[in-house]
Design a protein around this motif. Structure first.
Motif, PDB file in Angstrom:
ATOM      1  N   ASN A 171      91.317  15.417  65.609  1.00  0.00           N
ATOM      2  CA  ASN A 171      90.438  14.073  65.587  1.00  0.00           C
ATOM      3  C   ASN A 171      90.802  13.222  64.603  1.00  0.00           C
ATOM      4  O   ASN A 171      90.933  11.858  65.036  1.00  0.00           O
ATOM      5  CB  ASN A 171      89.337  14.409  65.804  1.00  0.00           C
ATOM      6  N   SER A 189      82.997  22.766  74.989  1.00  0.00           N
ATOM      7  CA  SER A 189      82.249  22.193  74.132  1.00  0.00           C
ATOM      8  C   SER A 189      83.383  21.276  73.526  1.00  0.00           C
ATOM      9  O   SER A 189      83.128  20.008  73.105  1.00  0.00           O
ATOM     10  CB  SER A 189      81.763  22.866  73.071  1.00  0.00           C
ATOM     11  N   TYR A 192      84.114  18.050  75.737  1.00  0.00           N
ATOM     12  CA  TYR A 192      82.889  17.212  75.820  1.00  0.00           C
ATOM     13  C   TYR A 192      82.681  16.292  74.460  1.00  0.00           C
ATOM     14  O   TYR A 192      82.587  15.193  74.437  1.00  0.00           O
ATOM     15  CB  TYR A 192      81.439  17.925  76.080  1.00  0.00           C
ATOM     16  N   ARG A 193      83.210  17.088  73.422  1.00  0.00           N
ATOM     17  CA  ARG A 193      83.125  16.073  72.097  1.00  0.00           C
ATOM     18  C   ARG A 193      84.114  15.158  71.909  1.00  0.00           C
ATOM     19  O   ARG A 193      83.914  14.323  71.319  1.00  0.00           O
ATOM     20  CB  ARG A 193      83.103  17.349  70.802  1.00  0.00           C
ATOM     21  N   TYR A 194      85.399  15.702  72.471  1.00  0.00           N
ATOM     22  CA  TYR A 194      86.618  14.704  71.994  1.00  0.00           C
ATOM     23  C   TYR A 194      87.317  13.902  72.821  1.00  0.00           C
ATOM     24  O   TYR A 194      87.820  13.208  72.582  1.00  0.00           O
ATOM     25  CB  TYR A 194      87.543  15.702  71.027  1.00  0.00           C
ATOM     26  N   HIS A 238      73.681  18.577  73.508  1.00  0.00           N
ATOM     27  CA  HIS A 238      74.262  17.095  73.316  1.00  0.00           C
ATOM     28  C   HIS A 238      73.670  16.201  74.346  1.00  0.00           C
ATOM     29  O   HIS A 238      74.080  14.969  74.375  1.00  0.00           O
ATOM     30  CB  HIS A 238      75.676  17.103  73.603  1.00  0.00           C
TER      31      HIS A 238
END
Lengths: 240, 244
Positions: A171, A189, A192-194, A238
């Protein structure tokens, strides 16, 4: 934002058959500069095949068009390197740099970004841990100063802490250098996060779009033929 | 002098062959020369010309077999080797067969020397030029391809350099022993070091020392023959390395 960003890759009607088996059929997508595209799907769906095809390593029908300015780095899922080779990361990076006509400064830059110490660089690849080995693969991919990186499950077979660090590194590289990333991952996960965009391939029609729009419980169930436990879990944490 | 240069080439080629896990191919590929010797005797042409022809044709066949059928290099080599040995033994007259297998002790002509020296210099320069692509291919053929290395071509070039080294060695080592100088020095080098650059140097030095000392031994005890003397010295060096 994506409307303004330059298209870096355009794929039209991509079809791949290997050993008489249809792996990908009529796939189309567009990738814009600065995006992080996550490719998800069950085992055997053709995620790795797609990456290799984008690199022109496999035969295909259809169109794959990279912009001329695209410099592509690739981190494969696994490298079956002979661990008994008398080879250090430094030997490897030097060989690659000489082949690509890059300077010593380029090697140092790639090593610094991936936190490769002098000790790690000179160690034989046979004694490196999975995480250290992965860092070297990332450094090798960064060496040619890519503006696009293709990652094939960069953290498969790594422990959670190392996995976390690799994704943070990934990232950071993306944010600091504005590199476009294509990532194959099993870890929803992380997606979704990145990820800014998701492509799911597997049974049925491929889906393509932002994670929040594409990864609905129904879509996940259809994709994996299983109840979408991940989705509910992530919603709790989240607020997706 | 030519023998020492050849030794360096064999050491370098052997080092990469060891890393590609195809060391034994040295022994096997050298036998590809046999049908060539046989044909040359039948057609009354220079035996080395015949050997070179079948050696390179065999090499191309091995390359194609592994590329088209997906056979591992060792399997492809094994198939071609067995066929070559059968044909070679069938068509080579038995006296010449012994000479072809164990090498000859005739003095080298000037032309032969110049050709040999040119071939060896070419092999050393080519391995040096190819070394980065060889290293990248060794680590991961797929990653090498993604970096822009033409892996198929590198494999073919290496096999051809490998066969050329054997061909130069055939003259004084014979088909049975020409491969030994690819095998033994590389094994010695690998035993001594874990670093790529040191490994290449150690193999070349071990090879040159074996050839130098082997020829000296042959001068003292001519009945041994050059090839067997060199191989015995190399084997002794390897045995000494075991005590490292």
């Amino acid at each position: 934002m994506q409307g303004l960003a330059k298209t870096i890759l355009s794929v039209q009607g991509l079809t791949v058959n290997l050993d008489g088996r249809s792996i990908l059929s009529g796939l189309s997508l567009e990738l814009h500069a600065g995006e992080m595209l996550a490719i998800i799907g069950p085992n055997g769906a053709g995620k790795t095949v797609l990456l290799k095809t984008l690199l022109h390593l496999l035969p295909y029908k259809g169109e794959i068009h990279w912009v001329e300015s695209a410099r592509i780095g690739y981190v494969p899922q696994r490298v079956a390197a002979d661990r008994q080779l008398p080879l250090s990361a430094s030997d490897l990076l030097n060989a690659e740099a000489r082949f690509l006509k890059l300077s010593q400064a380029d090697i140092e830059r790639a090593a610094t970004v991936t936190n490769l110490t002098a000790e790690l660089l000179s160690a034989n690849i046979g004694i490196l841990s999975g995480g250290q080995f992965q860092k070297i693969l990332i450094a090798a991919a960064l060496l040619g100063r890519p503006n696009v990186i293709l990652f094939d499950e960069p953290t498969a077979s790594l422990d959670e802490l190392t996995e976390e660090r690799i994704y943070e590194l990934l990232n950071r590289i993306k944010e600091e250098r504005g590199i476009t990333v294509v990532l194959v991952s099993h870890d929803l996960s992380v997606v979704y996060r990145y990820a800014t965009t998701v492509l799911c391939i597997g049974k049925g029609k491929p889906c393509f779009g932002p994670p929040k729009e594409v990864l609905t419980p129904e879509a996940l169930e259809a994709l994996y033929s299983a109840p979408p436990k991940f989705y509910r879990h992530l919603q709790d944490h989240h607020g997706v | 002098m030519l023998a020492l240069l050849f030794a360096v080439a064999a050491g370098l080629v052997g080092s990469f062959a060891l890393m590609k896990r195809m060391l034994l191919a040295g022994d096997v590929i050298s036998h590809l020369a046999l049908p060539g010797f046989g044909l040359a005797f039948l057609l009354k042409i220079n035996p080395l010309l015949g050997a070179a022809t079948t050696l390179f044709l065999g090499t191309l066949l091995i390359w194609q077999l592994q590329k088209k059928t997906g056979l591992a290099t060792e399997s492809a080599i094994g198939v071609v080797f067995a066929a070559a040995l059968g044909i070679g033994a069938a068509i080579t007259p038995s006296d010449e067969l012994i000479e072809a297998l164990f090498g000859e002790n005739h003095a080298t002509s000037l032309l032969g020397f110049l050709l040999g020296a040119f071939a060896v210099a070419f092999i050393i320069a080519a391995i040096w030029k190819l070394r980065d692509q060889l290293v990248l291919t060794l680590f991961s053929p797929e990653l090498a391809m993604a970096t822009g290395v033409k892996v198929d071509r590198v494999d073919l070039f290496f096999l051809l350099l490998f066969s050329s080294t054997i061909l130069v060695g055939l003259r004084f080592m014979g088909a049975l022993l020409a491969g030994s100088l690819i095998i033994l020095p590389a094994a010695i080098g690998r035993r001594l070091t874990n670093k790529m650059s040191h490994f290449l140097i150690a193999s070349s030095v071990a090879s040159a020392v074996s050839v130098g000392a082997g020829l000296l031994l042959n001068a003292m005890v001519p009945k041994f023959g050059a090839g067997p003397s060199i191989v015995m010295v190399a084997a002794l060096l390897f045995a000494i390395c075991l005590f490292k």
